[in-house]
Design a protein around this motif. Sequence first.
Motif, PDB file in Angstrom:
ATOM      1  N   PHE A 120     -29.825-115.737  33.579  1.00  0.00           N
ATOM      2  CA  PHE A 120     -30.645-115.277  32.457  1.00  0.00           C
ATOM      3  C   PHE A 120     -31.374-116.480  31.869  1.00  0.00           C
ATOM      4  CE2 PHE A 120     -31.403-114.217  27.998  1.00  0.00           C
ATOM      5  CZ  PHE A 120     -32.131-113.047  28.174  1.00  0.00           C
ATOM      6  N   GLY A 121     -32.660-116.320  31.569  1.00  0.00           N
ATOM      7  CA  GLY A 121     -33.405-117.442  31.015  1.00  0.00           C
ATOM      8  C   GLY A 121     -34.807-117.071  30.618  1.00  0.00           C
ATOM      9  N   VAL A 122     -35.668-118.073  30.572  1.00  0.00           N
ATOM     10  CA  VAL A 122     -37.054-117.880  30.173  1.00  0.00           C
ATOM     11  C   VAL A 122     -37.942-117.911  31.405  1.00  0.00           C
ATOM     12  CG1 VAL A 122     -36.751-118.792  27.857  1.00  0.00           C
ATOM     13  CG2 VAL A 122     -37.350-120.338  29.690  1.00  0.00           C
ATOM     14  N   SER A 123     -39.017-117.157  31.306  1.00  0.00           N
ATOM     15  CA  SER A 123     -39.956-117.020  32.411  1.00  0.00           C
ATOM     16  C   SER A 123     -41.369-117.216  31.880  1.00  0.00           C
ATOM     17  CB  SER A 123     -39.809-115.624  33.017  1.00  0.00           C
ATOM     18  OG  SER A 123     -40.797-115.382  33.978  1.00  0.00           O
ATOM     19  N   ALA A 124     -42.222-117.830  32.679  1.00  0.00           N
ATOM     20  CA  ALA A 124     -43.625-118.002  32.296  1.00  0.00           C
ATOM     21  C   ALA A 124     -44.511-117.779  33.509  1.00  0.00           C
ATOM     22  CB  ALA A 124     -43.860-119.397  31.729  1.00  0.00           C
ATOM     23  N   LEU A 125     -45.694-117.219  33.248  1.00  0.00           N
ATOM     24  CA  LEU A 125     -46.721-117.029  34.264  1.00  0.00           C
ATOM     25  C   LEU A 125     -47.988-117.674  33.730  1.00  0.00           C
ATOM     26  CD1 LEU A 125     -47.478-115.678  36.984  1.00  0.00           C
ATOM     27  CD2 LEU A 125     -48.175-113.683  35.663  1.00  0.00           C
ATOM     28  N   ILE A 126     -48.531-118.628  34.464  1.00  0.00           N
ATOM     29  CA  ILE A 126     -49.701-119.382  34.024  1.00  0.00           C
ATOM     30  C   ILE A 126     -50.879-119.008  34.903  1.00  0.00           C
ATOM     31  CG2 ILE A 126     -50.651-121.689  33.666  1.00  0.00           C
ATOM     32  CD1 ILE A 126     -47.666-122.603  33.446  1.00  0.00           C
ATOM     33  N   ASN A 127     -51.958-118.545  34.255  1.00  0.00           N
ATOM     34  CA  ASN A 127     -53.193-118.144  34.927  1.00  0.00           C
ATOM     35  C   ASN A 127     -52.967-117.129  36.047  1.00  0.00           C
ATOM     36  OD1 ASN A 127     -54.762-119.701  33.253  1.00  0.00           O
ATOM     37  ND2 ASN A 127     -54.819-121.442  34.651  1.00  0.00           N
ATOM     38  N   ASN A 128     -51.965-116.296  35.910  1.00  0.00           N
ATOM     39  CA  ASN A 128     -51.626-115.277  36.902  1.00  0.00           C
ATOM     40  C   ASN A 128     -51.421-115.847  38.298  1.00  0.00           C
ATOM     41  OD1 ASN A 128     -51.474-112.982  35.279  1.00  0.00           O
ATOM     42  ND2 ASN A 128     -53.687-112.763  35.288  1.00  0.00           N
ATOM     43  N   LYS A 129     -51.134-117.147  38.400  1.00  0.00           N
ATOM     44  CA  LYS A 129     -50.937-117.803  39.695  1.00  0.00           C
ATOM     45  C   LYS A 129     -49.606-118.525  39.805  1.00  0.00           C
ATOM     46  CE  LYS A 129     -54.859-117.100  41.843  1.00  0.00           C
ATOM     47  NZ  LYS A 129     -54.904-116.396  43.112  1.00  0.00           N
ATOM     48  N   PHE A 130     -49.187-119.218  38.759  1.00  0.00           N
ATOM     49  CA  PHE A 130     -47.984-120.042  38.793  1.00  0.00           C
ATOM     50  C   PHE A 130     -46.880-119.393  37.959  1.00  0.00           C
ATOM     51  CE2 PHE A 130     -51.598-122.958  39.151  1.00  0.00           C
ATOM     52  CZ  PHE A 130     -51.329-123.516  40.397  1.00  0.00           C
ATOM     53  N   SER A 131     -45.760-119.147  38.590  1.00  0.00           N
ATOM     54  CA  SER A 131     -44.634-118.519  37.905  1.00  0.00           C
ATOM     55  C   SER A 131     -43.474-119.506  37.860  1.00  0.00           C
ATOM     56  CB  SER A 131     -44.210-117.255  38.654  1.00  0.00           C
ATOM     57  OG  SER A 131     -43.079-116.676  38.056  1.00  0.00           O
ATOM     58  N   VAL A 132     -42.862-119.627  36.687  1.00  0.00           N
ATOM     59  CA  VAL A 132     -41.729-120.529  36.504  1.00  0.00           C
ATOM     60  C   VAL A 132     -40.596-119.757  35.859  1.00  0.00           C
ATOM     61  CG1 VAL A 132     -40.915-122.635  35.398  1.00  0.00           C
ATOM     62  CG2 VAL A 132     -43.263-122.489  36.164  1.00  0.00           C
ATOM     63  N   MET A 133     -39.393-119.982  36.347  1.00  0.00           N
ATOM     64  CA  MET A 133     -38.193-119.366  35.794  1.00  0.00           C
ATOM     65  C   MET A 133     -37.177-120.462  35.565  1.00  0.00           C
ATOM     66  SD  MET A 133     -36.335-116.857  34.867  1.00  0.00           S
ATOM     67  CE  MET A 133     -34.619-116.752  34.494  1.00  0.00           C
ATOM     68  N   LEU A 134     -36.720-120.596  34.324  1.00  0.00           N
ATOM     69  CA  LEU A 134     -35.689-121.566  33.970  1.00  0.00           C
ATOM     70  C   LEU A 134     -34.507-120.777  33.431  1.00  0.00           C
ATOM     71  CD1 LEU A 134     -34.788-124.494  33.596  1.00  0.00           C
ATOM     72  CD2 LEU A 134     -35.868-124.449  31.353  1.00  0.00           C
ATOM     73  N   GLY A 135     -33.442-120.710  34.241  1.00  0.00           N
ATOM     74  CA  GLY A 135     -32.294-119.898  33.866  1.00  0.00           C
ATOM     75  C   GLY A 135     -31.010-120.696  33.809  1.00  0.00           C
ATOM     76  N   ASN A 136     -29.944-120.026  33.426  1.00  0.00           N
ATOM     77  CA  ASN A 136     -28.667-120.726  33.320  1.00  0.00           C
ATOM     78  C   ASN A 136     -28.030-120.997  34.684  1.00  0.00           C
ATOM     79  OD1 ASN A 136     -28.035-118.082  33.802  1.00  0.00           O
ATOM     80  ND2 ASN A 136     -26.557-117.887  32.161  1.00  0.00           N
ATOM     81  N   ASP A 137     -28.562-120.423  35.770  1.00  0.00           N
ATOM     82  CA  ASP A 137     -28.070-120.713  37.119  1.00  0.00           C
ATOM     83  C   ASP A 137     -28.988-121.629  37.912  1.00  0.00           C
ATOM     84  OD1 ASP A 137     -25.849-119.146  36.712  1.00  0.00           O
ATOM     85  OD2 ASP A 137     -26.697-117.380  37.671  1.00  0.00           O
ATOM     86  N   GLY A 138     -30.206-121.892  37.419  1.00  0.00           N
ATOM     87  CA  GLY A 138     -31.125-122.745  38.159  1.00  0.00           C
ATOM     88  C   GLY A 138     -32.552-122.597  37.692  1.00  0.00           C
ATOM     89  N   VAL A 139     -33.466-123.137  38.486  1.00  0.00           N
ATOM     90  CA  VAL A 139     -34.892-123.111  38.185  1.00  0.00           C
ATOM     91  C   VAL A 139     -35.645-122.678  39.446  1.00  0.00           C
ATOM     92  CG1 VAL A 139     -35.173-125.561  38.728  1.00  0.00           C
ATOM     93  CG2 VAL A 139     -36.820-124.456  37.237  1.00  0.00           C
TER      94      VAL A 139
END
Length: 137
Positions: free
Chosen positions: A39-58
């Motif tokens: 579980f964590g935070v997610s971001a999508l930048i310019n509908n191209k780059f997706s990042v997920m930073l969670g408690n199990d990894g990135v």
Amino acid sequence: MIKKLNIIIIAMVTTLFSLSASADNNVDIKAGFAADMGFGVSALINNKFSVMLGNDGVAADYIFKRGKFNAEVPFTWYIGAGAYNEWDKGFGVRVPLGLNLHFSQNWNAYAQVAPDLDFDDNAHFGAQLGAGLRYSF
């Protein structure tokens, strides 16, 4: 060796995101919460780059193809390619295949399955599931 490679991958992804953001003053950012690398935070930048930073990894993905089904279906689809690092198990590459539901002007929900190739001790195939909710700024 693996720790150095993880640091290099994270540095490269961070550099790509910062270059993309600085190259265009009209950056579209969608951020929210998700379950993908825990579980964590997610971001999508310019509908191209997706990042997920969670408690199990990135995880970081580049979305290279998007599409619609037809006018009656409220979902859109996407295909990407990326990499991930689990905090205690190693790293790998993945191919996220997902669906987006745009249910408001600024809100969307997504769900994805990401077949992966994990390089911890032995290379092996697996799959990751993810789902989240994002708000567009």
